[in-house]
Motif scaffolding. Structure first.
Motif, PDB file in Angstrom:
ATOM      1  N   GLN A 233       0.890  -1.296  -0.393  1.00 39.17           N
ATOM      2  CA  GLN A 233      -0.630  -0.024  -0.370  1.00 39.17           C
ATOM      3  C   GLN A 233       1.015   1.278   0.295  1.00 39.17           C
ATOM      4  O   GLN A 233       1.517   1.355   1.190  1.00 39.17           O
ATOM      5  CB  GLN A 233      -0.601   0.109   1.151  1.00 39.17           C
ATOM      6  N   GLY A 234       0.858   1.736  -1.058  1.00 42.23           N
ATOM      7  CA  GLY A 234       1.773   3.274  -0.779  1.00 42.23           C
ATOM      8  C   GLY A 234       3.637   2.695  -1.264  1.00 42.23           C
ATOM      9  O   GLY A 234       3.669   1.191  -1.375  1.00 42.23           O
ATOM     10  N   ASP A 235       3.926   3.377  -0.804  1.00 42.97           N
ATOM     11  CA  ASP A 235       5.208   2.852  -0.596  1.00 42.97           C
ATOM     12  C   ASP A 235       5.396   2.572   1.944  1.00 42.97           C
ATOM     13  O   ASP A 235       6.620   2.316   1.699  1.00 42.97           O
ATOM     14  CB  ASP A 235       5.970   4.216  -0.114  1.00 42.97           C
ATOM     15  N   ALA A 236       4.434   2.295   2.001  1.00 41.29           N
ATOM     16  CA  ALA A 236       4.328   1.856   3.595  1.00 41.29           C
ATOM     17  C   ALA A 236       5.471   0.843   4.090  1.00 41.29           C
ATOM     18  O   ALA A 236       5.905   0.347   4.433  1.00 41.29           O
ATOM     19  CB  ALA A 236       3.030   2.109   4.293  1.00 41.29           C
ATOM     20  N   HIS A 237       5.732   0.070   3.019  1.00 44.08           N
ATOM     21  CA  HIS A 237       6.302  -1.193   2.923  1.00 44.08           C
ATOM     22  C   HIS A 237       7.733  -1.027   2.688  1.00 44.08           C
ATOM     23  O   HIS A 237       8.625  -2.079   2.782  1.00 44.08           O
ATOM     24  CB  HIS A 237       6.323  -3.015   1.962  1.00 44.08           C
ATOM     25  N   ARG A 238       8.335   0.000   1.977  1.00 47.55           N
ATOM     26  CA  ARG A 238       9.566   0.450   2.099  1.00 47.55           C
ATOM     27  C   ARG A 238      10.053  -0.305   2.466  1.00 47.55           C
ATOM     28  O   ARG A 238      11.822  -0.513   2.059  1.00 47.55           O
ATOM     29  CB  ARG A 238       9.688   1.685   1.719  1.00 47.55           C
ATOM     30  N   GLY A 239      10.346   0.496   4.068  1.00 45.59           N
ATOM     31  CA  GLY A 239      11.803   0.258   5.266  1.00 45.59           C
ATOM     32  C   GLY A 239      11.394  -1.530   5.357  1.00 45.59           C
ATOM     33  O   GLY A 239      13.146  -1.769   5.379  1.00 45.59           O
ATOM     34  N   LEU A 240      10.712  -1.943   5.113  1.00 47.22           N
ATOM     35  CA  LEU A 240      11.080  -3.701   5.230  1.00 47.22           C
ATOM     36  C   LEU A 240      11.420  -4.364   4.328  1.00 47.22           C
ATOM     37  O   LEU A 240      12.454  -5.111   4.325  1.00 47.22           O
ATOM     38  CB  LEU A 240       9.535  -3.887   5.105  1.00 47.22           C
ATOM     39  N   LEU A 241      11.005  -3.650   2.946  1.00 45.89           N
ATOM     40  CA  LEU A 241      12.123  -4.389   2.271  1.00 45.89           C
ATOM     41  C   LEU A 241      13.510  -3.872   2.256  1.00 45.89           C
ATOM     42  O   LEU A 241      14.339  -5.267   1.066  1.00 45.89           O
ATOM     43  CB  LEU A 241      11.467  -4.046   0.704  1.00 45.89           C
ATOM     44  N   GLU A 242      13.414  -3.133   2.338  1.00 42.80           N
ATOM     45  CA  GLU A 242      15.231  -2.386   2.109  1.00 42.80           C
ATOM     46  C   GLU A 242      15.889  -3.503   3.311  1.00 42.80           C
ATOM     47  O   GLU A 242      17.056  -3.607   3.289  1.00 42.80           O
ATOM     48  CB  GLU A 242      15.372  -1.144   2.881  1.00 42.80           C
ATOM     49  N   ARG A 243      14.911  -3.738   4.971  1.00 41.67           N
ATOM     50  CA  ARG A 243      15.523  -4.799   5.241  1.00 41.67           C
ATOM     51  C   ARG A 243      15.959  -5.668   5.615  1.00 41.67           C
ATOM     52  O   ARG A 243      16.918  -6.545   5.571  1.00 41.67           O
ATOM     53  CB  ARG A 243      14.997  -4.375   7.145  1.00 41.67           C
TER      54      ARG A 243
END
Length: 948
Positions: A233-243
């Motif tokens: 949803q939007g870019d809310a997952h960006r931090g998780l994918l980066e980790r």
């Protein structure tokens, strides 16, 4: 309700200073047809009352109530200043949200902006934004992070193929309430993407309610070690994918197979496999708010190696040395924190952290009890002793101003009810009827509100009552044997805690709304009436208030704020000052014993309240209220006149500054010099100690602006509550009695020498005064004097200040007691009453319960000032006062009567202090000083001065 549109945003604005920026903003409102030209004066007048700086590089200028007649139409204009502005209160501003409001519509915008205060990096992103849409997005919505916790993990699932595990992970997200059935169908229609190391990824945007990441691992690892399922949803997952990417790059992805829940959460939080970890519970009553968080980061910084921290239930591991990151965790009492560190000394570092958290991080704590700490029923406690009538009660001044009105105590009612009930059908009926009645109450209140923000909030509460999942959760509890009350409150608390666990400011506010709704229904079930504020003007009394609470206030009725808890630096206090509402905080539980309707005098300048005042005291307060506005106008008009008493006795009035760029503003406000330049803020603005050239430029900027007026610069004063990231100080049991001030500076003499050299070189041809902080006796002064004299010899006279003096601050009682020996060698004294008071009275001025008692008008403090002045004058030396006491209207004549030669106050207070000097003569000042010295307590001093 005001809304922010892209056409309301002006990019790339420039201004020479904050006054010019206000003019630019006023012009933008006028061009838009929102205001008349005279509204400009309203913007400047409002800023003269108190700063409208909100936080994160945002200021919210708006006119005074008197200027509303110049508003044609309610509206807003947002001005972006990419290069930034130095606001007059020392803050850096990149965006002005300028409001034209015909009543109190500006509260809508303020409420919308409260969520950006704690978001890291918003100021920089606002400055760099290159489109109105970007600015609008940053200001209008909170950052939502994808959910990852124990409930989104499906470990050891009996399946082998990536497709089966993807469906298992999608089903887990469905069970957690993050997605609808359409999401699961979308996952079933796609083939997972191989990530390497036996890991796969499936994802979809379809029917996502809450962004989240699930992981399903097989019971027996093999070719497939796990499948991630992303509800995007939007870019809310960006931090998780980066980790996740970092985990894969380190080659540790395969370790997730067969791992425990805690290990998976740790790896996806950014903790390395070789890290030492520590899990410890938060014991502080109000969680990791600013005070304990500050203690935590100081302990973390003192360990000498990076330490990370996260919530045990999931989330990113953040640096334990970052105050904003630690506060951003939103950890509540009872939650567990996981700390991690790697390398030599990691175990010892975590042990220090463990001890500090268990000791309460500077606060008194009690052990956590699962049964006691998590009940839905508020526990009863002995009522504190009521406040006496017609007696001043000291607290913490949070927002200036004077208010006289009946009080309204916002008390949380106590609900008594049985936890269990046998007749489930009757309990369901009772709950349904209570929810229906609660909805009717809210609908009636919405009608009474007739639109506006209050109506919007109440309508939102109505929607919460209609939430079928909330009702269903309560029914499940009832069918398991709970009473209607217990089942309902458990559903409310579960939903509220789920919101708070997301660590999002807006969702945390929704959690508070959930509890408000829950208490309304609980009150109906228990036949307990909910408190409603009166329709007439009142002073609001509460245990504590959050930023959103303040932003929602009806300023047409709320005359002032009084809280039992809180501090002057809390966001609620900052917002109260921005809204121009007088506020007194940290007054203690006794204020909650006051009765609704009792008259109250609230003094936001003195930091005191007087319940049930006598008619005589009330008359005096009302007279003060009427005189205040006239006095401020007259003080501003006469701000450039010399500061002197009625009979011509001169007392210099200077300004305290934390930023050299504000020296020009201080001069514009009538300052006769700078009596305290806090040079540590120059050091804090740099990632490493500023070099000689950088410091010379900073000091020269202030000296140029002063145009021949004297500058008193305090040498670097860090340690205690002002750490420097690049100058770590070992952990101390009591840092305020440890390495700080001059004693810390002398541990790095090369830094002190560079600063002294820079000051001398910047002061060519200017009157320069240098003072040393936290000096306890003449030995410390002599050590610095040797260094200072050597610099005077090394630097040619043409390249350094010649009109220069070296003095000390009187902050430690020993320095005042030994003033005669110091006065024989120093050039001047400057009394720092803030620290002198806390050291004399043994009260930490930031203590949540005792800070109100740290009054600089205590006779013990006054006697130390008297001793200091006598010793200095005997040697022909001058004495200034640069603490908060110097701007206290009651203290000014006392200080003059004691012989003080200079008063240094905040730049905003300069006109008022100069005006106060013109209200008495030297004989009267001496009489007031004698009267004060004859008293036994600070309260007696203030009473005697007020009665005179």
């Amino acid at each position: 309700m005001l809304t922010l549109r892209q056409e309301d945003i002006l990019l790339g604005c420039e201004a020479s200073d904050w006054q010019a920026a206000l003019d630019h903003a006023a012009e933008a409102l006028q061009v838009a047809g929102l205001v008349e030209a005279d509204y400009r004066q309203g913007l400047h007048a409002r800023e003269a009352q108190s700063s409208t700086y909100l936080g994160n590089a945002i200021a919210i200028p708006h006119g005074t109530p008197e200027s509303r007649c110049h508003v044609k139409q309610t509206g807003v204009r947002v001005l972006q200043f990419p290069r930034g502005l130095d606001w007059h209160d020392g803050q850096r501003v990149h965006v002005l949200v300028t409001i034209a409001a015909q009543s109190d519509e500006h509260l809508d915008i303020l409420r919308q902006l409260t969520h950006v205060l704690d978001r890291d990096g918003v100021g920089e992103r606002l400055a760099a934004a290159d489109s109105p849409a970007q600015v609008a997005a940053l200001l209008s919505r909170a950052v939502v992070e994808a959910r990852l916790d124990a409930e989104t993990l499906c470990l050891g699932f009996p399946a082998h193929s990536a497709e089966e595990l993807a469906l298992a992970a999608a089903a887990r997200l469905r069970q957690a309430g993050c997605v609808a059935p359409g999401f699961v169908a979308a996952i079933a229609e796609q083939a997972p993407l191989a990530l390497g190391q036996g890991l796969w990824l499936a994802h979809s945007h379809r029917e996502v309610a809450t962004p989240a990441l699930a992981l399903a691992t097989p019971a027996e690892p093999g070719a497939v070690n796990g499948v991630f399922c992303l509800a995007a949803q939007g870019d809310a997952h960006r931090g998780l994918l980066e980790r996740l990417s970092v985990l894969l790059e380190s080659g540790q992805g395969s370790e997730l197979a067969g791992a425990s829940v805690q290990t998976v959460l740790a790896r996806l939080a950014g903790e390395g496999a070789g890290a030492e970890t520590l899990t410890v519970r938060v014991l502080n009553a109000h969680g990791l708010h600013a005070r304990p968080a500050k203690q935590l980061i100081q302990v973390a910084r003192a360990q000498g190696l990076p330490i990370k921290v996260r919530l045990a239930e999931g989330g990113e591991a953040v640096a334990a040395s970052s105050l904003t990151k630690v506060i951003g965790l939103g950890a509540r009492r009872g939650q567990r924190l996981v700390f991690s560190a790697e390398g030599e000394g990691a175990r010892e570092a975590l042990a220090a952290i463990d001890q500090a958290v268990r000791d309460g991080l500077g606060e008194r704590v009690t052990p956590f009890d699962e049964g006691r700490d998590a009940p839905p029923v508020e526990a009863s406690a002995p009522a504190p002793e009521p406040l006496a009538a017609d007696r001043p009660h000291p607290a913490v001044a949070a927002s200036p101003g004077l208010a006289i009105a009946p009080l309204f105590v916002m008390r949380t009612p106590r609900f008594d009810y049985p936890a269990r009930a046998a007749d489930a059908a009757e309990q369901e009926r009772r709950l349904g009827a209570a929810i229906h009645e609660g909805a009717e109450q809210l609908e009636a209140l919405v009608t009474q509100a007739r639109g506006g923000e209050v109506a919007e909030i109440l309508s939102m509460h109505e929607e919460m009552l209609e939430d079928p999942e909330l009702y269903q959760a309560a029914l499940e509890g009832i069918r398991d044997g709970a009473s209607a009350e217990a089942g309902w409150w458990e559903a409310i608390e579960t939903a509220a805690r789920a919101q708070e666990a997301l660590a999002d400011r807006l969702l945390a506010e929704r959690a508070a709304d959930l509890r408000d709704v829950g208490r309304r229904v609980l009150g109906i079930l228990c036949d307990v009436a909910m408190p409603e504020p009166p329709a007439h003007p009142y002073i609001l009394v509460a245990d504590d208030l959050g930023p959103s609470d303040v932003a929602r206030l009806d300023t047409a009725r709320v005359r002032g704020l009084l809280t039992a808890r809180g501090g002057a630096t809390a966001h609620s206090a900052i917002l109260a000052r921005a809204l121009g509402i007088p506020a007194v905080v940290g007054a203690g539980e006794r204020v909650l014993t006051l009765s609704n309707g009792d008259d109250l005098i609230l003094d936001g300048e003195r930091g005191q309240v007087i319940p049930r005042p006598s008619q005589e005291r009330r008359d005096r307060a009302e007279l003060r209220l009427k005189e205040r506005e006239a006095r401020e106008k007259a003080a501003w008009a006469a701000r450039f006149e010399p500061a002197a008493t009625v009979d011509g006795h001169r007392v210099e009035v200077a300004a305290n500054l934390g930023n050299t760029a504000h020296a020009a503003d201080a001069v514009e406000r009538g300052a006769e010099g700078v009596g305290l330049l806090r040079t540590e803020f120059i050091f804090m603005a740099h990632a490493q100690a500023p070099d000689l050239e950088a410091q010379i430029a900073e000091y020269r900027e202030a000296l140029d602006a002063l145009d021949g007026r004297p500058l008193v610069a305090r040498t670097l004063d860090v340690g205690g509550d002002k750490p420097l990231a690049y100058w770590p100080v070992p952990q101390e049991d009591n840092p305020f009695l440890g390495l700080r001030g001059i004693r810390l500076a002398l541990t790095r003499p090369e830094v002190l020498e560079t600063q002294l050299r820079a000051l001398l070189m910047a002061g060519v041809g200017r009157p320069l005064r240098i003072m040393l902080p936290m000096v306890k006796d003449v030995a410390e002064f002599r050590t610095v004097r040797v260094l200072f004299d050597r610099l005077l010899e090394e630097l040619p006279e043409a390249e350094r200040a010649t009109d220069v003096q070296l003095g000390v601050m009187i902050e430690v009682p020993s320095a005042a007691l030994l003033a005669p020996s110091l006065a024989a060698e120093v050039d001047f004294f400057s009394v720092g009453t803030n620290d002198l008071t806390q050291y004399t009275l043994a009260i930490d001025r930031g203590h949540p319960e005792l800070s109100a008692q740290a009054d600089g008008l205590h006779p013990a403090v006054l006697r130390l000032i008297e001793m200091t002045v006598s010793a200095a004058h005997a040697q022909g030396k001058w004495v200034g006062v640069c603490g908060e006491l110097a701007s206290d209207a009651a203290a000014v004549p006392v200080l003059v009567g004691l012989g003080v030669d200079e008063l240094s106050v905040s730049a905003r207070q300069v006109p008022l202090v100069k005006a106060r000097l013109r209200e008495f003569d030297l004989e009267e000042a001496r009489a007031r000083a004698e009267l004060a010295l004859a008293q036994a307590t600070a309260e007696a001093v203030r009473d005697a001065l007020e009665a005179r």
